[in-house]
Every structure is written in C-alpha cells, then in structure tokens.
Design an enzyme around this catalytic site. Sequence first.
Site, short mmCIF file in Angstrom:
data_model
loop_
_atom_site.label_atom_id
_atom_site.label_comp_id
_atom_site.label_asym_id
_atom_site.label_seq_id
_atom_site.Cartn_x
_atom_site.Cartn_y
_atom_site.Cartn_z
N GLU A 1 -42.83 44.46 -34.66
CA GLU A 1 -44.22 44.12 -34.31
C GLU A 1 -45.20 44.69 -35.33
OE1 GLU A 1 -48.14 44.21 -33.16
OE2 GLU A 1 -47.04 46.10 -33.14
N ASP B 1 -40.02 48.66 -32.43
CA ASP B 1 -40.11 49.37 -33.70
C ASP B 1 -41.09 50.53 -33.65
OD1 ASP B 1 -42.02 47.32 -33.37
OD2 ASP B 1 -42.51 47.32 -35.49
#
Length: 395
Positions: free
Chosen positions: A139, A81
């Site tokens: 994350e 991400d």
Amino acid sequence: MLDSIKSLARQYAADITQTRRHLHAHPELSFQEQNTARFVADQLKAIGITPQEGVADTGLVAIIEGRNASSRVVALRADMDALPIHEANNVPYKSTVDGVMHACGHDAHTASLLGVARILHVLRDQFDGTVKLVFQPGEEKAPGGASLMIKEGVLENPRPISMLGQHVAPNIPVGKIGFREGMYMASTDELYLTVRGKGGHAAMPDNLVDPVLIASHIIVALQQIISRNCPPASPSVLSFGRFIADGVTNVIPNEVTIQGTFRCMNEEWRAEGKRRMVKLAEGIAEAMGGSCEFTVVHGYPFLKNHPELTRRVRAQAVEYMGAENVVDLDLWMAGEDFAFYSQVVDSCFYRLGTRNEDRGIISGVHTPTFDIDEDALETGAGLMSWLAVRELAEM
C-alpha cells in the site's frame, strides 16, 4: 447476531493482540511481505480457511461462504506492508528489523482482518452470502498493491457488490469510529525535478548559469499553479520535501535535484495541474539559461466513499458502537491505494480510533513513536464482522 459477534470479538481479543504484536515485531517493506504472507496463510489454514496465495506476488485472498453462498458477496481489505522507519518505541513487541517499522498500523489492519476470519468462520451457518478477505501488499509504494491485485482479478470470481476497509486513526480516541461520505482522501503524484546549469566558483556568478537560483525560482513559481489556477473549491496541495544542491559555500553545483508531491481531489484538475507545472518549470529554466527535467510518477487516484453505502454502514456502526462513538471525518489530503478499489466497486473506507492520551499513545502515523491502544483491535475485528454480515443482509 450482534451479541454473538461481540462475544466472539471479546473471546478472540487476546489472540488478535498477539497476532498484531507478532506482525509489529517482524515488519516487511512494500512488496517484500513474504514472511508476513506465510504467517497470514498459516493463520487462515489453522482457522480452517484455505487462502489463494501469491496474488500480486505476496497478496492473499480468502473466502468465507455462508448459506446461499452465491447470492451476495462483500469484500473486506487489510494491507500488510511496513515503512522504512527506525522504531523509537520501547515496547516488548518493538520491531526486530532495523530501519523497518509498522508505523502506519497495517499490522493492526491485518490482525483485525484475521480476527474477522475467526469470527465469521464460526458464524458461517448464520448468514447468507460470501465474504471475501483481501490481504494486500504494497500500500505504501507506487503503483500500489491494490492496483496490482485488481489487475489479477481480486474483484472477480466472485465479484463483490461492495468493499470495506478500515485504517487506524491516532487522532480519534480508542472506542470511536469515523466516517465520511463522498470525497475523502486525495490523489497522490510524486514529482522529480532535475535543474541543470553551469556551476563553478561562487565569486564569479557572471560566468555561471546558477541552477540553485533557477530551482529556487521554480519552487516559488509552482505554488502559483495552486493559488491561481486550481479552482478554489477543489482541495489541492503542492509540497516539496527534498532540495539537493550539492555545492559548498564557494562552489555552485552543475545541477539541483528536487522531490515533491502533488495531491488533489479532482481528476481533471489533477491532469491539468501537472501539465501546467511541467510547462512552467521548463519555461523558467530555459528563460534563465538552464534546463529542467521534470518527471511525474503517477500515483493513486482520489478515494471516494460511496454515499449510499457509507450512510448505510455508518448506521450499522451506530447499531454496534452506539451513536456517541461514531464521528464524522474531515477531508484528508493523505493518499491511500484503497482508492483504486473505490474507483471500481462501491466502497467505504473508515477510521478506527486508536488514541489514548492517558497512556501516552498520541503519535501520528509515519513517525518513529507511532503505536496504538490495542483495545482498538477488538473493536476493529468485531465491527468489521458486523458490517460485513449486515451488508450481506442489506443487498
């Protein structure tokens, strides 16, 4: 084997770099990594690896089986991400998504792990055991993609004996690697406070219950939780980054909102510290005639590197990199959801140097000008491949 891995890492370096640049130009926010996941899946299938897709929605898991595949298993993790940051770099691979940027190096992590997949797929007949590749979403956002992937069985069928992860380090020169045994990164909790009073004309404070004053007392007082209640030997940080009192020069608002973060490396103190904060804030507000709504969003646990595993992996890195290129790390009060894995399986989370002052690549993570020296990608893919193979041989 070492020479073979280095040769393949060098051979695939340009491809890994192009993969990283594609990911960097097309970032996606936490738990929105649909296009990234499809890209990773396509890359794996092109190598000859069929991944399990849709783990924690946008996560993937891939298996590379060597000889005697059921004998040993090691897991390797990359996060996918990006962050809600507008990129300020002027580079050919600049983000094409307004307000979204790979400002924490997850594009490099994912590209490196795809490089590992290439290398180990070629060498699968030359090592024993199984390598599990974990491409993880989210994350950067609670509850953390790691926690969701664990709930969906990423550490089962097959279960790894150990797990490795790497993270770019803009404070470490490219070509170097950093390790730390034991406690390494902090737990992270988000704090949200709403302080309520009675607003009105600033020239008549006697008729008001000033939430700005109450909130100010709370922020100052909460620091004593750290300075006077936290054990001195236990690292702990309490910071507030948002204080909104939406009045004007002569208008005091009815409420103030505050946001902050609490970080530490001791789970008992973590629970006690939050309990004391809530009690103190509510007590101050009540004593001053107002009220305080205090919400804690429980975040990631502290990250601990298994000492024996980390010593072993560090020695393996010396074999690959040379002793002069392996450095020791200090405690870091940032948070990482790799910590969830470290609470379940023996784990080692290490740092990949990406700094190059001569090229002006010096910006920290989570900044609009963050970038990496892409020479680090060859190191990242090659070293992780070597560590995985050596770990399988050690178990």
